[in-house]
Scaffold this motif. Structure first.
Motif, PDB file in Angstrom:
ATOM      1  N   LEU A 104      18.906   0.165 -32.674  1.00 51.85           N
ATOM      2  CA  LEU A 104      19.977   0.605 -31.778  1.00 51.85           C
ATOM      3  C   LEU A 104      19.502   1.754 -30.888  1.00 51.85           C
ATOM      4  CD1 LEU A 104      23.212   0.497 -33.969  1.00 51.85           C
ATOM      5  CD2 LEU A 104      22.130  -1.322 -32.627  1.00 51.85           C
ATOM      6  N   LYS A 105      18.768   2.689 -31.457  1.00 52.88           N
ATOM      7  CA  LYS A 105      18.237   3.787 -30.664  1.00 52.88           C
ATOM      8  C   LYS A 105      17.273   3.277 -29.598  1.00 52.88           C
ATOM      9  CE  LYS A 105      18.776   7.832 -33.617  1.00 52.88           C
ATOM     10  NZ  LYS A 105      19.299   8.708 -32.563  1.00 52.88           N
ATOM     11  N   GLN A 106      16.456   2.287 -29.951  1.00 51.57           N
ATOM     12  CA  GLN A 106      15.531   1.692 -28.988  1.00 51.57           C
ATOM     13  C   GLN A 106      16.293   0.973 -27.878  1.00 51.57           C
ATOM     14  OE1 GLN A 106      12.257   2.126 -28.709  1.00 51.57           O
ATOM     15  NE2 GLN A 106      12.332   0.882 -26.829  1.00 51.57           N
ATOM     16  N   LEU A 107      17.380   0.317 -28.230  1.00 47.26           N
ATOM     17  CA  LEU A 107      18.214  -0.362 -27.237  1.00 47.26           C
ATOM     18  C   LEU A 107      18.775   0.641 -26.243  1.00 47.26           C
ATOM     19  CD1 LEU A 107      19.794  -2.756 -26.076  1.00 47.26           C
ATOM     20  CD2 LEU A 107      21.490  -2.425 -27.887  1.00 47.26           C
ATOM     21  N   VAL A 117      24.421   7.690 -25.198  1.00 46.98           N
ATOM     22  CA  VAL A 117      24.772   7.041 -26.462  1.00 46.98           C
ATOM     23  C   VAL A 117      23.790   7.524 -27.528  1.00 46.98           C
ATOM     24  CG1 VAL A 117      25.551   4.851 -27.450  1.00 46.98           C
ATOM     25  CG2 VAL A 117      25.295   5.057 -24.996  1.00 46.98           C
ATOM     26  N   ASP A 118      23.799   8.827 -27.747  1.00 46.29           N
ATOM     27  CA  ASP A 118      22.818   9.473 -28.631  1.00 46.29           C
ATOM     28  C   ASP A 118      23.355   9.561 -30.052  1.00 46.29           C
ATOM     29  OD1 ASP A 118      24.797  11.152 -27.692  1.00 46.29           O
ATOM     30  OD2 ASP A 118      23.573  12.955 -27.819  1.00 46.29           O
ATOM     31  N   LEU A 119      23.326   8.450 -30.746  1.00 44.04           N
ATOM     32  CA  LEU A 119      23.831   8.382 -32.117  1.00 44.04           C
ATOM     33  C   LEU A 119      23.047   9.345 -33.003  1.00 44.04           C
ATOM     34  CD1 LEU A 119      25.921   6.708 -33.809  1.00 44.04           C
ATOM     35  CD2 LEU A 119      24.002   5.256 -34.462  1.00 44.04           C
ATOM     36  N   SER A 120      23.762  10.204 -33.712  1.00 40.50           N
ATOM     37  CA  SER A 120      23.129  11.191 -34.575  1.00 40.50           C
ATOM     38  C   SER A 120      22.868  10.583 -35.955  1.00 40.50           C
ATOM     39  CB  SER A 120      24.036  12.421 -34.710  1.00 40.50           C
ATOM     40  OG  SER A 120      23.464  13.376 -35.572  1.00 40.50           O
ATOM     41  N   VAL A 121      21.622  10.648 -36.402  1.00 40.38           N
ATOM     42  CA  VAL A 121      21.233  10.020 -37.673  1.00 40.38           C
ATOM     43  C   VAL A 121      20.335  10.974 -38.457  1.00 40.38           C
ATOM     44  CG1 VAL A 121      20.082   8.073 -38.753  1.00 40.38           C
ATOM     45  CG2 VAL A 121      21.316   7.737 -36.609  1.00 40.38           C
ATOM     46  N   GLU A 177      34.622   9.478 -31.345  1.00 41.12           N
ATOM     47  CA  GLU A 177      33.593   9.223 -30.332  1.00 41.12           C
ATOM     48  C   GLU A 177      32.288   8.779 -30.974  1.00 41.12           C
ATOM     49  OE1 GLU A 177      33.060  12.373 -27.548  1.00 41.12           O
ATOM     50  OE2 GLU A 177      35.123  12.307 -26.820  1.00 41.12           O
ATOM     51  N   GLU A 178      31.954   9.362 -32.126  1.00 39.39           N
ATOM     52  CA  GLU A 178      30.725   8.959 -32.817  1.00 39.39           C
ATOM     53  C   GLU A 178      30.852   7.543 -33.365  1.00 39.39           C
ATOM     54  OE1 GLU A 178      26.729  10.000 -33.867  1.00 39.39           O
ATOM     55  OE2 GLU A 178      28.222  10.878 -32.522  1.00 39.39           O
ATOM     56  N   ILE A 179      32.023   7.213 -33.910  1.00 42.51           N
ATOM     57  CA  ILE A 179      32.271   5.849 -34.372  1.00 42.51           C
ATOM     58  C   ILE A 179      32.153   4.883 -33.196  1.00 42.51           C
ATOM     59  CG2 ILE A 179      34.022   4.280 -35.300  1.00 42.51           C
ATOM     60  CD1 ILE A 179      35.089   6.639 -36.952  1.00 42.51           C
ATOM     61  N   ALA A 180      32.705   5.275 -32.040  1.00 39.77           N
ATOM     62  CA  ALA A 180      32.633   4.428 -30.841  1.00 39.77           C
ATOM     63  C   ALA A 180      31.190   4.204 -30.406  1.00 39.77           C
ATOM     64  CB  ALA A 180      33.444   5.061 -29.708  1.00 39.77           C
ATOM     65  N   LYS A 181      30.324   5.196 -30.592  1.00 40.88           N
ATOM     66  CA  LYS A 181      28.907   5.031 -30.247  1.00 40.88           C
ATOM     67  C   LYS A 181      28.297   3.900 -31.064  1.00 40.88           C
ATOM     68  CE  LYS A 181      27.748   9.835 -29.103  1.00 40.88           C
ATOM     69  NZ  LYS A 181      27.019  11.034 -29.574  1.00 40.88           N
ATOM     70  N   TYR A 182      28.504   3.973 -32.382  1.00 43.68           N
ATOM     71  CA  TYR A 182      27.929   2.935 -33.239  1.00 43.68           C
ATOM     72  C   TYR A 182      28.521   1.573 -32.922  1.00 43.68           C
ATOM     73  CZ  TYR A 182      26.599   0.239 -37.320  1.00 43.68           C
ATOM     74  OH  TYR A 182      26.106  -0.753 -38.131  1.00 43.68           O
ATOM     75  N   HIS A 183      29.823   1.509 -32.717  1.00 49.58           N
ATOM     76  CA  HIS A 183      30.470   0.245 -32.374  1.00 49.58           C
ATOM     77  C   HIS A 183      29.893  -0.326 -31.081  1.00 49.58           C
ATOM     78  CE1 HIS A 183      34.389   1.120 -34.850  1.00 49.58           C
ATOM     79  NE2 HIS A 183      33.319   0.927 -35.606  1.00 49.58           N
ATOM     80  N   ALA A 184      29.771   0.515 -30.050  1.00 49.45           N
ATOM     81  CA  ALA A 184      29.261   0.046 -28.760  1.00 49.45           C
ATOM     82  C   ALA A 184      27.808  -0.400 -28.868  1.00 49.45           C
ATOM     83  CB  ALA A 184      29.403   1.151 -27.712  1.00 49.45           C
TER      84      ALA A 184
END
Length: 460
Positions: A104-107, A117-121, A177-184
């Motif tokens: 997902l990060k690569q996408l 869309v900087d998902l925090s992991v 907003e963070e949930i929306a990032k992962y969903h998107a």
């Protein structure tokens, strides 16, 4: 972080000869020579139920600063170990960390959206899942244990919120907003790879908990107990003759497991079927498209599975949030993540008056992230349809809150260390954790307001 007089921790049942956390293990994990290390308890009683966490402080040779990690392991209790094996949740989480989230990060990078869309992991440094293709840990003496090794981001400022107080509006919007990032991201991934279902490519996205009839049968007695105690609390709060109490009692008397299964079916929610359970049905809408919404969901969005980073200059202002504990991720309708989160982590005093504002925060973020990822949102996605789908997802929120609010709202001094309970039966373990519900005034207050709101809005 820990005492150097205890440099080893046993991560297997004491009666078994499993591996211990040793200097040799850490050097294999990090490919560095270890100067010294120490260990401590990674979480407090009441913070973690499906696994055990150990904190590790390591100083590598030639480095002055120590490094902090967490190792997530199978518990010692055989019943909990069997539960993890039956549900396969450990391997699901390892797959998310090691395989899916990096994709997902690569996408996001490929679409030029990595700063949006900087998902925090939390960084993961490896692990071992028994029976999967070999890793560097599959040599003896580590091959017979499941574990995940990750950075302890609490040592760089991330912290858990107060589960009893619940999240305020600002925190809740940040989580949505963070949930929306992962969903998107998961939705964009499906589109990029031409997938009708994520589970077509990755079976890890198929629900393996509610699909396990034997396992669910074990929980029926527990859920019957919780339903009865919840009805009693609502009746004490509102009065037995109150229509909300009567409808609440009727609702929880249904088959709990069968109702939950309606939300986690592989091919999505049957809209017409679920809306038939609503007391006040939606108005006819010729433009409404009831095609299922399906994307990757976190599956366990409650306050203990999120860590917040704060602004030093404005102490109570959250800057960012990291979702952790991906053990029950599944492909499902995004509204069940929303209902799960809003019912188990946001108190009624915030959720009820600000519901439209909270849903709009999610809606706007999801649309914004989809736009950045160059993918159209879910079919028919709008505030109007989101509110309609969330309304019937509140059944899921109510059902999951019956067991979880008993844990979330348990006073800190009464938190039970599940590792100390001498039973191999999962239902008995959780029944022990939930003792004292009848004396919990805050739990009774919340359950009463939940029932009243759902009745007044025609959901039950």
């Amino acid at each position: 972080m820990g005492s150097e007089t205890k440099p080893e921790i046993n991560v297997t049942p004491p009666e078994e000869k499993g591996f211990q956390l040793t200097k040799e293990f850490l050097e294999l994990a990090f490919d560095k020579e270890v100067e010294k290390f120490s260990t401590n308890v990674g979480t407090n009683p009441g913070d973690n139920y499906m696994s055990i966490m150990h904190g590790i402080e390591v100083t590598f040779k030639g480095e002055k600063e120590s490094n902090h990690y967490l190792i997530k392991c199978y518990p010692n209790n055989q019943g909990r170990r069997d539960f993890l094996d039956q549900t396969d949740v450990f391997s699901k989480e390892f797959f998310i960390y090691q395989d899916f989230l990096p994709q997902l990060k690569q996408l996001a990078i490929e679409r030029g959206a990595e700063n949006i869309v900087d998902l925090s992991v939390a960084p993961v440094h490896g692990g071992n899942i028994v029976g999967t293709p070999s890793t560097k840990f599959t040599m003896k003496p580590w091959s017979d244990e499941n574990f995940i090794l990750m950075t302890d981001i609490r040592t760089i400022g991330f912290t858990m919120a107060d589960r009893i107080k619940g999240l305020d509006l600002e925190h809740a919007k940040l989580v949505l907003e963070e949930i929306a990032k992962y969903h998107a991201l998961s939705w964009a991934y499906k589109n990029k790879n031409g997938l009708s279902l994520l589970s077509d490519k990755y079976p890890q996205f198929a629900d393996q908990m509610y699909d396990n009839d034997d396992l669910m049968k074990d929980f029926k007695q527990l859920m019957d107990q919780l339903g009865s105690s919840s009805v009693k609390m609502v009746e004490e709060k509102l009065g037995e003759s109150h229509p909300a109490a009567k409808h609440f009692k009727d609702f929880v008397s249904r088959d709990y497991m069968e109702h939950m299964k309606l939300f986690v079916k592989k091919d999505g929610i049957d809209e017409d079927n679920l809306e038939s359970y609503l007391r006040i049905k939606p108005e006819a809408d010729k433009d409404y498209d009831n095609e299922p919404w399906l994307l990757g969901t976190h599956g366990d969005c409650w306050v203990n599975n999120m860590l917040f980073l704060y602004n030093d200059e404005v102490p109570k202002k959250p800057l960012s949030i990291t979702l952790v504990d991906w053990q029950v991720n599944r492909e499902a309708c995004p509204t069940i993540d929303l209902a799960y989160f809003l019912y188990c982590s946001v108190r009624t005093s915030i959720r009820i008056p600000h519901l439209d504002e909270l849903l709009k925060a999610y809606h706007d973020a999801f649309v914004r992230f989809c736009d950045a990822l160059q993918v159209k949102p879910l079919k028919g996605f709008s505030m109007k349809t989101l509110k309609r789908r969330y309304r019937r997802a509140q059944h899921f929120g109510l059902l999951v809150s019956l067991p979880l609010l008993s844990i979330v709202l348990k006073p800190v001094g009464e938190s039970i260390d599940i590792d100390t309970i001498q039973s191999d039966e999962m239902a008995e373990l959780f029944s022990s954790v939930m003792q004292g519900n009848d004396k919990n005034a805050l739990l009774k207050h919340e359950m009463g307001l939940i029932a009243l709101d759902l009745y007044e809005t025609g959901v039950i």
